[in-house]
Design a protein around this motif. Structure first.
Motif, PDB file in Angstrom:
ATOM      1  N   THR A  69     -48.257  40.730  31.292  1.00 11.29           N
ATOM      2  CA  THR A  69     -48.967  41.833  30.646  1.00 11.29           C
ATOM      3  C   THR A  69     -48.488  43.153  31.217  1.00 11.29           C
ATOM      4  O   THR A  69     -48.019  43.218  32.357  1.00 11.29           O
ATOM      5  N   LYS A  70     -48.638  44.204  30.414  1.00  6.62           N
ATOM      6  CA  LYS A  70     -48.326  45.554  30.878  1.00  6.62           C
ATOM      7  C   LYS A  70     -49.587  46.367  31.117  1.00  6.62           C
ATOM      8  O   LYS A  70     -49.504  47.549  31.456  1.00  6.62           O
ATOM      9  N   ASN A  71     -50.746  45.736  30.956  1.00  8.58           N
ATOM     10  CA  ASN A  71     -52.009  46.445  31.136  1.00  8.58           C
ATOM     11  C   ASN A  71     -52.179  46.841  32.604  1.00  8.58           C
ATOM     12  O   ASN A  71     -52.171  45.994  33.496  1.00  8.58           O
ATOM     13  N   THR A  72     -52.361  48.133  32.833  1.00 13.10           N
ATOM     14  CA  THR A  72     -52.407  48.651  34.201  1.00 13.10           C
ATOM     15  C   THR A  72     -53.568  48.087  35.004  1.00 13.10           C
ATOM     16  O   THR A  72     -53.415  47.702  36.173  1.00 13.10           O
ATOM     17  N   GLU A  73     -54.756  48.025  34.395  1.00 12.84           N
ATOM     18  CA  GLU A  73     -55.939  47.577  35.133  1.00 12.84           C
ATOM     19  C   GLU A  73     -55.845  46.111  35.523  1.00 12.84           C
ATOM     20  O   GLU A  73     -56.203  45.740  36.650  1.00 12.84           O
ATOM     21  N   GLY A 140     -48.676  30.715  31.970  1.00 14.00           N
ATOM     22  CA  GLY A 140     -47.295  31.172  31.985  1.00 14.00           C
ATOM     23  C   GLY A 140     -46.651  31.260  30.629  1.00 14.00           C
ATOM     24  O   GLY A 140     -45.529  31.776  30.502  1.00 14.00           O
ATOM     25  N   THR A 141     -47.339  30.786  29.574  1.00  8.92           N
ATOM     26  CA  THR A 141     -46.791  30.860  28.216  1.00  8.92           C
ATOM     27  C   THR A 141     -47.414  31.992  27.391  1.00  8.92           C
ATOM     28  O   THR A 141     -46.935  32.284  26.301  1.00  8.92           O
ATOM     29  N   LEU A 142     -48.492  32.597  27.902  1.00 12.21           N
ATOM     30  CA  LEU A 142     -49.208  33.621  27.157  1.00 12.21           C
ATOM     31  C   LEU A 142     -48.688  35.013  27.491  1.00 12.21           C
ATOM     32  O   LEU A 142     -48.095  35.232  28.546  1.00 12.21           O
ATOM     33  N   ASP A 143     -48.952  35.953  26.584  1.00  7.14           N
ATOM     34  CA  ASP A 143     -48.534  37.334  26.801  1.00  7.14           C
ATOM     35  C   ASP A 143     -49.648  38.282  26.392  1.00  7.14           C
ATOM     36  O   ASP A 143     -50.528  37.926  25.603  1.00  7.14           O
ATOM     37  N   GLY A 144     -49.584  39.496  26.954  1.00  2.35           N
ATOM     38  CA  GLY A 144     -50.486  40.554  26.523  1.00  2.35           C
ATOM     39  C   GLY A 144     -51.953  40.225  26.680  1.00  2.35           C
ATOM     40  O   GLY A 144     -52.382  39.661  27.696  1.00  2.35           O
ATOM     41  N   LYS A 145     -52.718  40.526  25.649  1.00 10.63           N
ATOM     42  CA  LYS A 145     -54.162  40.353  25.687  1.00 10.63           C
ATOM     43  C   LYS A 145     -54.563  38.911  25.929  1.00 10.63           C
ATOM     44  O   LYS A 145     -55.521  38.631  26.656  1.00 10.63           O
ATOM     45  N   TYR A 151     -56.328  34.726  32.136  1.00 14.43           N
ATOM     46  CA  TYR A 151     -56.304  34.977  33.581  1.00 14.43           C
ATOM     47  C   TYR A 151     -57.687  35.350  34.085  1.00 14.43           C
ATOM     48  O   TYR A 151     -58.150  34.817  35.117  1.00 14.43           O
ATOM     49  N   LEU A 152     -58.365  36.248  33.404  1.00 13.30           N
ATOM     50  CA  LEU A 152     -59.696  36.678  33.832  1.00 13.30           C
ATOM     51  C   LEU A 152     -60.683  35.521  33.804  1.00 13.30           C
ATOM     52  O   LEU A 152     -61.548  35.405  34.672  1.00 13.30           O
ATOM     53  N   GLN A 153     -60.544  34.629  32.819  1.00 15.30           N
ATOM     54  CA  GLN A 153     -61.413  33.457  32.760  1.00 15.30           C
ATOM     55  C   GLN A 153     -61.110  32.489  33.901  1.00 15.30           C
ATOM     56  O   GLN A 153     -62.028  31.989  34.574  1.00 15.30           O
ATOM     57  N   LEU A 154     -59.822  32.220  34.125  1.00 17.22           N
ATOM     58  CA  LEU A 154     -59.443  31.313  35.213  1.00 17.22           C
ATOM     59  C   LEU A 154     -59.853  31.878  36.561  1.00 17.22           C
ATOM     60  O   LEU A 154     -60.371  31.146  37.422  1.00 17.22           O
ATOM     61  N   ASP A 198     -66.873  42.504  32.926  1.00 21.74           N
ATOM     62  CA  ASP A 198     -66.740  43.736  32.137  1.00 21.74           C
ATOM     63  C   ASP A 198     -65.381  43.801  31.449  1.00 21.74           C
ATOM     64  O   ASP A 198     -65.285  44.212  30.282  1.00 21.74           O
ATOM     65  N   MET A 199     -64.348  43.405  32.129  1.00 22.85           N
ATOM     66  CA  MET A 199     -63.004  43.436  31.556  1.00 22.85           C
ATOM     67  C   MET A 199     -62.880  42.433  30.402  1.00 22.85           C
ATOM     68  O   MET A 199     -62.215  42.708  29.394  1.00 22.85           O
ATOM     69  N   LEU A 200     -63.507  41.281  30.553  1.00 19.30           N
ATOM     70  CA  LEU A 200     -63.514  40.309  29.452  1.00 19.30           C
ATOM     71  C   LEU A 200     -64.269  40.855  28.243  1.00 19.30           C
ATOM     72  O   LEU A 200     -63.831  40.710  27.094  1.00 19.30           O
ATOM     73  N   LYS A 201     -65.403  41.483  28.504  1.00 18.64           N
ATOM     74  CA  LYS A 201     -66.199  42.045  27.420  1.00 18.64           C
ATOM     75  C   LYS A 201     -65.413  43.089  26.646  1.00 18.64           C
ATOM     76  O   LYS A 201     -65.478  43.154  25.404  1.00 18.64           O
ATOM     77  N   GLU A 202     -64.650  43.906  27.341  1.00 21.44           N
ATOM     78  CA  GLU A 202     -63.816  44.915  26.694  1.00 21.44           C
ATOM     79  C   GLU A 202     -62.777  44.282  25.779  1.00 21.44           C
ATOM     80  O   GLU A 202     -62.309  44.919  24.829  1.00 21.44           O
ATOM     81  N   ARG A 203     -62.438  43.035  26.051  1.00 20.97           N
ATOM     82  CA  ARG A 203     -61.437  42.322  25.261  1.00 20.97           C
ATOM     83  C   ARG A 203     -62.057  41.356  24.273  1.00 20.97           C
ATOM     84  O   ARG A 203     -61.375  40.496  23.714  1.00 20.97           O
ATOM     85  N   GLY A 204     -63.378  41.466  24.067  1.00 17.41           N
ATOM     86  CA  GLY A 204     -64.065  40.618  23.110  1.00 17.41           C
ATOM     87  C   GLY A 204     -64.182  39.180  23.541  1.00 17.41           C
ATOM     88  O   GLY A 204     -64.215  38.263  22.702  1.00 17.41           O
ATOM     89  N   ALA A 205     -64.223  38.943  24.857  1.00 19.30           N
ATOM     90  CA  ALA A 205     -64.283  37.574  25.380  1.00 19.30           C
ATOM     91  C   ALA A 205     -65.342  37.516  26.476  1.00 19.30           C
ATOM     92  O   ALA A 205     -65.997  38.510  26.804  1.00 19.30           O
TER      93      ALA A 205
END
Length: 209
Positions: A69-73, A140-145, A151-154, A198-205
């Motif tokens: 991911t390229k997401n800074t946070e 390792g197969t996923l990208d981006g969101k 990752y946040l769930q794991l 909070d980060m998951l919520k921002e991503r609709g998860a």
């Protein structure tokens, strides 16, 4: 949230500075806080061995997502978790060296918590919260969101398992500085669980459990 992540990064620096002092102190920790050299199958040794393994997976997981991911946070959080847990893992293994105790045990993981007969969850999951081999491969197969959410769930699951283990050390360990480190893990990982929610919520998860 950015301010919170900034605080975590600052806290990592403080942990790194304190690491040498804590590692040295544990060699002389005795008196009221308990014996300086725990037994091989004590809670102190068991926690050090098991949490070192637990932390290693968190480090691996965090470096995987930094490349996905390229997401800074998310990248900043992953880097901070990797650095903090790699440092703590070094401390735990260093204590085992100071105590001249083996880094592996013939007993199953979590035996020091009375959970040695806990059934393995399958495909590489050794302790509560740890991801399976299949889950690590999937990350390792996923990208981006998608990578961020998984990752946040794991890592939320991983932290919950880590908190459970650290609480066990707070209750059962006898070496004062190890108990203090465990309590610090409880506090920090609970805070990060809230942040990741909070980060998951921002991503609709949301967390998986």
């Amino acid at each position: 949230m950015k301010a919170y992540i900034g605080w975590i990064t600052g806290a990592t620096a403080a942990v790194l500075v304190a690491a040498g002092a804590i590692t040295y102190a544990v060699a002389e920790d005795g008196g009221d806080s308990g014996p300086s050299t725990p037994a091989a199958e004590s809670a102190d040794a068991g926690f050090a061995r098991d949490m070192a393994v637990h932390h290693q997976q968190a480090v691996e997981m965090s470096y995987i997502v930094r490349d996905r991911t390229k997401n800074t946070e998310v990248r900043r959080l992953a880097y901070d978790i990797a650095q903090t847990q790699a440092n703590q893992r070094g401390m735990l293994l260093g204590w085992l060296d100071l105590w001249e105790l083996p880094k592996v045990s013939a007993k199953p993981p979590m035996s020091w918590m009375g959970m040695g007969d806990m059934p393995e969850r399958g495909d590489g999951s050794l302790m509560p919260g740890m991801a399976t081999n299949a889950e690590m491969r999937k990350l390792g197969t996923l990208d981006g969101k998608q990578a961020e959410i998984f990752y946040l769930q794991l890592m939320t699951d991983h932290h919950k398992g880590g908190v459970h283990m650290a609480e066990g050390c707070v209750a059962k360990c006898t070496v004062g500085v190890e108990k203090s480190l465990a309590q610090g893990m409880v506090n920090a990982q609970r805070s990060e669980i809230g942040l990741m929610a909070d980060m998951l919520k921002e991503r609709g998860a949301q967390a998986r459990s």
